[in-house]
Write a protein that holds these residues in place. Structure first.
Motif, PDB file in Angstrom:
ATOM      1  N   ALA A 291     -47.765  53.077  43.445  1.00 28.39           N
ATOM      2  CA  ALA A 291     -48.995  52.693  42.603  1.00 28.39           C
ATOM      3  C   ALA A 291     -49.968  52.950  43.045  1.00 28.39           C
ATOM      4  O   ALA A 291     -50.218  52.480  44.298  1.00 28.39           O
ATOM      5  N   THR A 292     -51.077  53.027  42.492  1.00 26.97           N
ATOM      6  CA  THR A 292     -52.012  52.945  43.294  1.00 26.97           C
ATOM      7  C   THR A 292     -53.429  52.284  42.654  1.00 26.97           C
ATOM      8  O   THR A 292     -53.930  52.320  42.304  1.00 26.97           O
ATOM      9  N   GLY A 293     -52.661  51.022  41.561  1.00 28.23           N
ATOM     10  CA  GLY A 293     -53.332  50.369  41.168  1.00 28.23           C
ATOM     11  C   GLY A 293     -52.595  48.927  39.923  1.00 28.23           C
ATOM     12  O   GLY A 293     -51.711  49.431  39.403  1.00 28.23           O
ATOM     13  N   ASP A 294     -53.074  48.241  39.684  1.00 31.27           N
ATOM     14  CA  ASP A 294     -52.145  47.592  39.166  1.00 31.27           C
ATOM     15  C   ASP A 294     -51.855  48.034  37.483  1.00 31.27           C
ATOM     16  O   ASP A 294     -52.754  49.129  37.089  1.00 31.27           O
ATOM     17  N   VAL A 295     -51.119  47.419  36.566  1.00 31.71           N
ATOM     18  CA  VAL A 295     -51.013  47.339  34.886  1.00 31.71           C
ATOM     19  C   VAL A 295     -52.498  47.548  34.607  1.00 31.71           C
ATOM     20  O   VAL A 295     -52.447  46.069  35.022  1.00 31.71           O
ATOM     21  N   ASP A 296     -52.349  48.804  33.974  1.00 31.46           N
ATOM     22  CA  ASP A 296     -53.869  48.181  32.619  1.00 31.46           C
ATOM     23  C   ASP A 296     -53.490  48.115  31.045  1.00 31.46           C
ATOM     24  O   ASP A 296     -53.121  48.755  30.825  1.00 31.46           O
ATOM     25  N   CYS A 297     -53.543  46.737  30.723  1.00 33.32           N
ATOM     26  CA  CYS A 297     -53.241  46.361  30.157  1.00 33.32           C
ATOM     27  C   CYS A 297     -54.435  46.760  28.492  1.00 33.32           C
ATOM     28  O   CYS A 297     -54.234  45.601  27.507  1.00 33.32           O
ATOM     29  N   GLN A 306     -50.040  52.795  34.071  1.00 26.90           N
ATOM     30  CA  GLN A 306     -50.263  51.904  35.341  1.00 26.90           C
ATOM     31  C   GLN A 306     -50.266  53.970  36.870  1.00 26.90           C
ATOM     32  O   GLN A 306     -49.011  54.402  35.910  1.00 26.90           O
ATOM     33  N   GLN A 307     -51.145  54.138  36.739  1.00 28.95           N
ATOM     34  CA  GLN A 307     -51.034  54.827  37.136  1.00 28.95           C
ATOM     35  C   GLN A 307     -50.046  54.986  38.876  1.00 28.95           C
ATOM     36  O   GLN A 307     -50.076  53.964  39.656  1.00 28.95           O
ATOM     37  N   TYR A 308     -49.896  56.318  39.492  1.00 25.62           N
ATOM     38  CA  TYR A 308     -49.038  56.248  40.656  1.00 25.62           C
ATOM     39  C   TYR A 308     -49.232  57.888  41.238  1.00 25.62           C
ATOM     40  O   TYR A 308     -49.789  58.495  40.536  1.00 25.62           O
ATOM     41  N   VAL A 323     -42.687  57.599  31.071  1.00 31.79           N
ATOM     42  CA  VAL A 323     -43.178  58.557  32.580  1.00 31.79           C
ATOM     43  C   VAL A 323     -43.540  59.580  32.129  1.00 31.79           C
ATOM     44  O   VAL A 323     -42.834  60.583  31.645  1.00 31.79           O
ATOM     45  N   VAL A 324     -44.760  59.693  32.836  1.00 29.91           N
ATOM     46  CA  VAL A 324     -45.401  61.423  32.938  1.00 29.91           C
ATOM     47  C   VAL A 324     -45.598  61.531  34.473  1.00 29.91           C
ATOM     48  O   VAL A 324     -46.594  60.460  33.977  1.00 29.91           O
ATOM     49  N   ARG A 325     -45.894  62.988  34.435  1.00 32.87           N
ATOM     50  CA  ARG A 325     -46.284  63.497  35.734  1.00 32.87           C
ATOM     51  C   ARG A 325     -46.592  64.573  35.901  1.00 32.87           C
ATOM     52  O   ARG A 325     -46.759  65.176  34.707  1.00 32.87           O
ATOM     53  N   GLY A 326     -47.564  65.329  37.072  1.00 30.07           N
ATOM     54  CA  GLY A 326     -47.597  66.917  37.361  1.00 30.07           C
ATOM     55  C   GLY A 326     -48.935  67.357  35.999  1.00 30.07           C
ATOM     56  O   GLY A 326     -49.446  66.521  35.614  1.00 30.07           O
ATOM     57  N   GLY A 327     -47.955  68.825  36.241  1.00 35.74           N
ATOM     58  CA  GLY A 327     -49.107  69.678  34.692  1.00 35.74           C
ATOM     59  C   GLY A 327     -48.985  68.495  33.755  1.00 35.74           C
ATOM     60  O   GLY A 327     -49.921  69.025  32.246  1.00 35.74           O
ATOM     61  N   ILE A 328     -47.648  67.893  32.973  1.00 33.78           N
ATOM     62  CA  ILE A 328     -47.387  67.180  31.681  1.00 33.78           C
ATOM     63  C   ILE A 328     -49.066  66.560  31.762  1.00 33.78           C
ATOM     64  O   ILE A 328     -49.523  66.190  30.364  1.00 33.78           O
ATOM     65  N   LEU A 329     -49.187  65.975  32.927  1.00 37.53           N
ATOM     66  CA  LEU A 329     -49.968  64.705  33.048  1.00 37.53           C
ATOM     67  C   LEU A 329     -51.329  65.254  32.863  1.00 37.53           C
ATOM     68  O   LEU A 329     -51.965  64.320  31.752  1.00 37.53           O
ATOM     69  N   GLN A 330     -51.149  66.002  33.514  1.00 39.27           N
ATOM     70  CA  GLN A 330     -52.693  67.353  33.570  1.00 39.27           C
ATOM     71  C   GLN A 330     -52.843  67.150  32.122  1.00 39.27           C
ATOM     72  O   GLN A 330     -54.625  67.295  31.108  1.00 39.27           O
ATOM     73  N   ALA A 331     -52.466  68.131  31.462  1.00 43.36           N
ATOM     74  CA  ALA A 331     -52.596  68.803  30.106  1.00 43.36           C
ATOM     75  C   ALA A 331     -53.100  67.712  28.903  1.00 43.36           C
ATOM     76  O   ALA A 331     -53.561  67.277  28.288  1.00 43.36           O
ATOM     77  N   TRP A 332     -51.895  66.189  29.131  1.00 43.64           N
ATOM     78  CA  TRP A 332     -52.205  65.318  28.220  1.00 43.64           C
ATOM     79  C   TRP A 332     -53.429  64.414  28.925  1.00 43.64           C
ATOM     80  O   TRP A 332     -53.873  64.096  27.599  1.00 43.64           O
ATOM     81  N   ALA A 333     -53.865  64.050  29.831  1.00 45.75           N
ATOM     82  CA  ALA A 333     -54.890  64.161  30.445  1.00 45.75           C
ATOM     83  C   ALA A 333     -56.172  64.637  29.206  1.00 45.75           C
ATOM     84  O   ALA A 333     -57.732  64.245  29.006  1.00 45.75           O
TER      85      ALA A 333
END
Length: 903
Positions: A291-297, A306-308, A323-333
């Motif tokens: 994880a790169t930080g706490d859970v943000d609620c 929570q970011q990893y 769970v989301v990651r990679g290109g899908i996470l970037q597109a969602w962002a």
């Protein structure tokens, strides 16, 4: 228990020993990572009310798995390990603090006790587990003791005295603590720390260490301070799970740390869901990594995230933890994460052949190495799904959903899906998509698609708001719209006579044209849209098409018996197997229509309307129609047409002035500007020239004495004129002057004499009736007169013979009618009559001879006897009459006796 409970030293000092190297599993196997970010510690809101009192977060099996995982350092055979621990419990009735009863049981597991206490008193079982850990370290203890269980959550254990044994034991401790938290909630003003106001909270039991003013935001946080009345100072917070300074207290700090690291967030129940999801995924050993930080609620709609290193986990009450990651996470962002149009993920990233996808509340994002990550949603997503997603004909999305005027579209490897409120979502691809694009896509004349590309026989089609596009392997893809599309539909679409389109609509003068495998459709504002095909199309185009004499079609092809027809603005084209396709127009068309069209006597046209000098002509199976401005349009049958053409057609006989008609006697007649064609079965077709026709008309036409003509006019010799033969005679048409009819008997005599070139020459009057000699007719000629009697036939009388006959009273006199033509004799002529004869000689002239004198002369050898030719008419003498001859006289007495006197 009333008032503020004194904090046990284990809450702020011993807690330091409990944190180092604590190994645990999750609900499933895994390692605990110390990742709580104490910079997010809010002394006024350590935990939200919603999380603190949420009893739904874990059931017995979840708690059991949690204890087994977190207590994995405890020997499996140790009965004091929390996942092994059992004890007898007793029933506690419901009351105002714990509204549900607790039903006791023998040898109840620690997990069951936690779950039942939480449910009975309305406290989050995660709060109880964290409290067990922060007070006695029981959850992760590797070798727990009975003493730890006796004061499991530190209830009844003030800092200044020994623990009250009344509350000893795991069950007593948990139930009492939970009920006390509900006391804080039910009567908040009775306790030292109250929510909704600023409270001074010490850092340590030592008042000299000071404290800070804290605005306590909620009841759950107030309850924690009432249970453990210290807030961590800066040194405690900076130390994480470690030791701060001599003024540090760690109870509430550790509550926040444990809760955050175990269950994700103190502000949302989703935090625990995030934590559990992480563990279920394999924790740090999964592709998510650390994880790169706490859970943000503080995410949208009460959600958590929570970011990893390798991705993220997002949770919301409606979607769960995903769970989301990679290109899908970037597109969602790029779409604004959960605040964007897709909302929260509702499924973990899933591997599919060739790539990955993640589902979201508002759609999905698909990724492949060749296309990247792109989202699809709503009706477009449903339409794509119906076609097999990425494994279907459209393949992977190659672009995000894009707004267009009036709707949206998403591009795919093999086409696109377009959506509008009026049409829904429809998939367009291949040549149909290309053709639509050439027309301006949804902004063009066709608008949005109202159907997806649909297979159709050997081709395909797609419907649009403004028409359709049809595709075939041979014709390609072409748009159909408006009246042209309606006309094609009337013809049976692609299965009709026109077949598939082979071109788009093309502008032509005043209208449009579209070609098909079996013909074309032409449209104009005035005539609408109509197909033209086959021989009709060939004939029409040969005549100039829309710019020719016919102009645009105004009807579809109509079926007829043994043929077809089609109307145009300037006429029509009629087709039959035997005649082909022929153009009719103008007055000729009107005249044919009056004759009954193809069902009339003329049948189908066998030629187009042809322009002639001064008029027009069209031929038919049964004749012709000719037109001129002076005569109008009139028909002739095939026989008359043949006769007409044999006589030079319009250059010879001119144009018909009447239709061909039937006479009372079964013949046929057509009057022309330069003649008159008559036909009968007996005579065939014969022309009567105008001057001859005037005479013929005056004699009653074919019903008069002349009957039907039997031959065309024959030229008389030496340019004298012409003769027209009839059944009942002739009409003589002199080169100048009037024409006269010659009755048959007269004509015969005239012809015997040589006709116009004979001694009689041309007639100078029509014949007229005579009643003498049994009835007959008389006709005058230039050189004499021809008489025709019923009994005697026709014979000419001329010159001095005529004069001599006239002196006797012509046919009314004693000679009566001539009975033979004039005969040339040696030295003179002879003309016989009913009552005698007229003889002529150069020396004696012409004289009538009759009766007994004629008999006496005959007995003396006529003109060759001793008396020779007569030299006088009969004249009276006393007692009788006498006649002189070259050689004597003959006298006839009153008694009839004759006396011949020879000189």
């Amino acid at each position: 228990m009333t008032g503020q409970r004194a904090q046990r030293w284990t809450s702020w000092v011993l807690g330091l020993v409990l944190v180092a190297g604590l190994a645990f599993g999750g609900f499933s196997a895994g390692r605990w990572t110390e990742s709580a970010d104490l910079s997010r510690f809010n002394p006024g809101n350590i935990i939200s009310d919603g999380v603190f009192y949420d009893t739904s977060t874990m059931d017995v099996s979840d708690i059991q798995a949690f204890l087994a995982g977190r207590g994995s350092a405890c020997a499996a055979s140790n009965p004091l390990c929390m996942d092994n621990y059992r004890m007898d419990t007793y029933t506690r009735p419901a009351d105002t603090r714990c509204p549900l009863p607790y039903t006791g049981a023998t040898q109840e597991t620690a997990a069951s006790i936690v779950a039942k206490v939480a449910r009975a008193c309305g406290v989050n079982p995660q709060v109880l587990l964290v409290t067990l850990q922060k007070e006695q370290g029981l959850v992760t203890a590797s070798n727990p003791t009975t003493g730890q269980y006796a004061k499991a959550v530190g209830f009844g254990c003030p800092d200044t005295a020994a623990c009250d044994t009344t509350y000893n034991g795991l069950f007593n401790q948990l139930y009492s603590a939970a009920r006390q938290f509900k006391n804080y909630q039910a009567t908040p003003s009775r306790y030292g720390y109250v929510a909704g106001r600023t409270n001074f909270v010490q850092y340590n039991p030592n008042s000299a260490c000071g404290g800070q003013s804290v605005y306590i935001e909620n009841q759950a946080t107030a309850g924690l301070y009432n249970y453990t009345p210290y807030t961590p100072n800066g040194a405690a917070l900076a130390a994480g799970y470690g030791r701060g300074d001599s003024c540090s207290a760690y109870g509430n700090r550790n509550f926040f740390n444990y809760f955050t690291d175990w269950f994700g967030s103190t502000q949302s129940s989703g935090g625990s869901a995030v934590a559990q999801k992480y563990l279920d995924f394999g924790g740090a050993s999964s592709y998510l990594g650390l994880a790169t930080g706490d859970v943000d609620c503080e995410a949208a709609n009460g959600g958590c995230r929570q970011q990893y290193v390798g991705g993220a986990i997002y949770w919301s009450p409606a979607s769960g933890a995903r769970v989301v990651r990679g290109g899908i996470l970037q597109a969602w962002a790029g779409l604004g994460y959960e605040y964007g149009l897709l909302g929260y993920p509702v499924g973990d990233e899933a591997a599919i052949p060739g790539g990955y996808f993640s589902s979201f509340q508002g759609g999905a994002i698909y990724w492949s190495p060749s296309t990247g990550a792109h989202f699809v949603r709503g009706g477009i997503y449903a339409a794509w799904a119906a076609r097999g997603y990425e494994a279907g004909a459209l393949g992977w999305p190659t672009g995000d959903e894009t707004p267009v005027p009036g709707g949206y579209f998403s591009a795919f490897q093999n086409g696109s899906i377009y959506w509008s409120p009026a049409t829904g979502a429809n998939a367009i691809g291949g040549d149909i998509y290309t053709a639509w694009g050439q027309m301006g896509y949804e902004s063009g004349a066709l608008g949005f698609p109202t159907s997806s590309v649909t297979p159709l026989g050997t081709g395909a089609f797609s419907m649009f708001q403004g028409g359709a596009i049809y595709w075939s392997p041979t014709g390609g893809a072409h748009a159909l719209r408006g009246s042209t599309y309606s006309a094609w539909a009337r013809q049976g679409y692609e299965t009709g006579a026109l077949g598939w389109p082979t071109s788009g609509q093309q502008a032509v003068g005043g209208g449009t044209r579209q070609d098909f495998t079996g013909g074309s459709i032409w449209a104009s504002g005035a005539g609408g849209a109509h197909s033209v095909r086959g021989g009709t199309l060939t004939a029409w185009q040969a005549a100039g098409g829309t710019s020719g004499v016919l102009g645009f079609p105004v009807s579809d092809v109509g079926a007829l018996a043994n043929g077809s027809f089609q109307m145009f603005s300037g006429g029509a084209v009629y087709t039959s197997a035997s005649t082909g396709s022929r153009i009719l127009r103008g007055d000729i068309y009107g005249a044919w229509a009056r004759q009954g069209y193809e069902g009339g006597p003329l049948g189908y046209p066998s030629s187009d309307v042809q322009d002639l000098p001064g008029g027009q002509r069209s031929d038919f199976s049964g004749g012709s129609i000719l037109w001129s401005a002076a005569t109008g349009a009139h028909r002739m049958g095939s026989v008359m047409t043949a006769a007409y053409d044999a006589r030079g057609g319009s250059a010879g006989l001119g144009f018909p002035a009447t239709d061909e008609f039937t006479t009372a006697t079964g013949g046929r007649v057509v009057h022309l500007t330069n003649g008159n064609l008559y036909w009968s079965a007996a005579t065939g077709a014969v022309n009567v020239p105008a001057r001859a026709f005037a005479v013929y008309a005056s004699l009653g036409y074919e019903n008069g004495t002349l009957g039907y003509p039997t031959a065309d006019a024959v030229d008389l010799p030496q340019g004298l004129g012409q003769v027209v033969a009839f059944q009942g005679g002739s009409v003589v048409v002199p080169a100048s002057g009037p024409a006269y009819a010659v009755p048959k008997a007269v004509d015969a005599a005239w012809q015997r004499s040589g006709g116009a070139s004979g001694p009689f020459g041309l007639p100078v009057a029509n014949s007229f009736a005579t009643t003498a000699g049994g009835g007959g007719v008389v006709q005058y000629f230039q050189g004499g007169t021809i008489y025709a009697g019923a009994a005697t036939g026709g014979h000419g009388v001329r010159g001095e013979t005529l004069s001599a006959w006239g002196r006797t009273g012509y046919e009314y006199g004693p000679l009566g009618m001539p009975t033979g033509d004039e005969v040339v004799l040696p030295g003179g002529t002879y003309a016989p009559f009913q009552g005698g004869a007229v003889y002529w000689s150069p020396g004696g002239g012409a004289h009538a001879i009759r009766g007994t004198i004629y008999s006496a002369w005959a007995s003396n050898g006529y003109e060759t006897g001793r008396l020779g030719y007569p030299t006088s008419d009969q004249y009276s003498v006393p007692g009788g009459v006498r006649m002189d001859f070259e050689g004597g006289t003959i006298t006839q007495a009153s008694d009839g006796r004759t006396t011949v006197t020879v000189r």
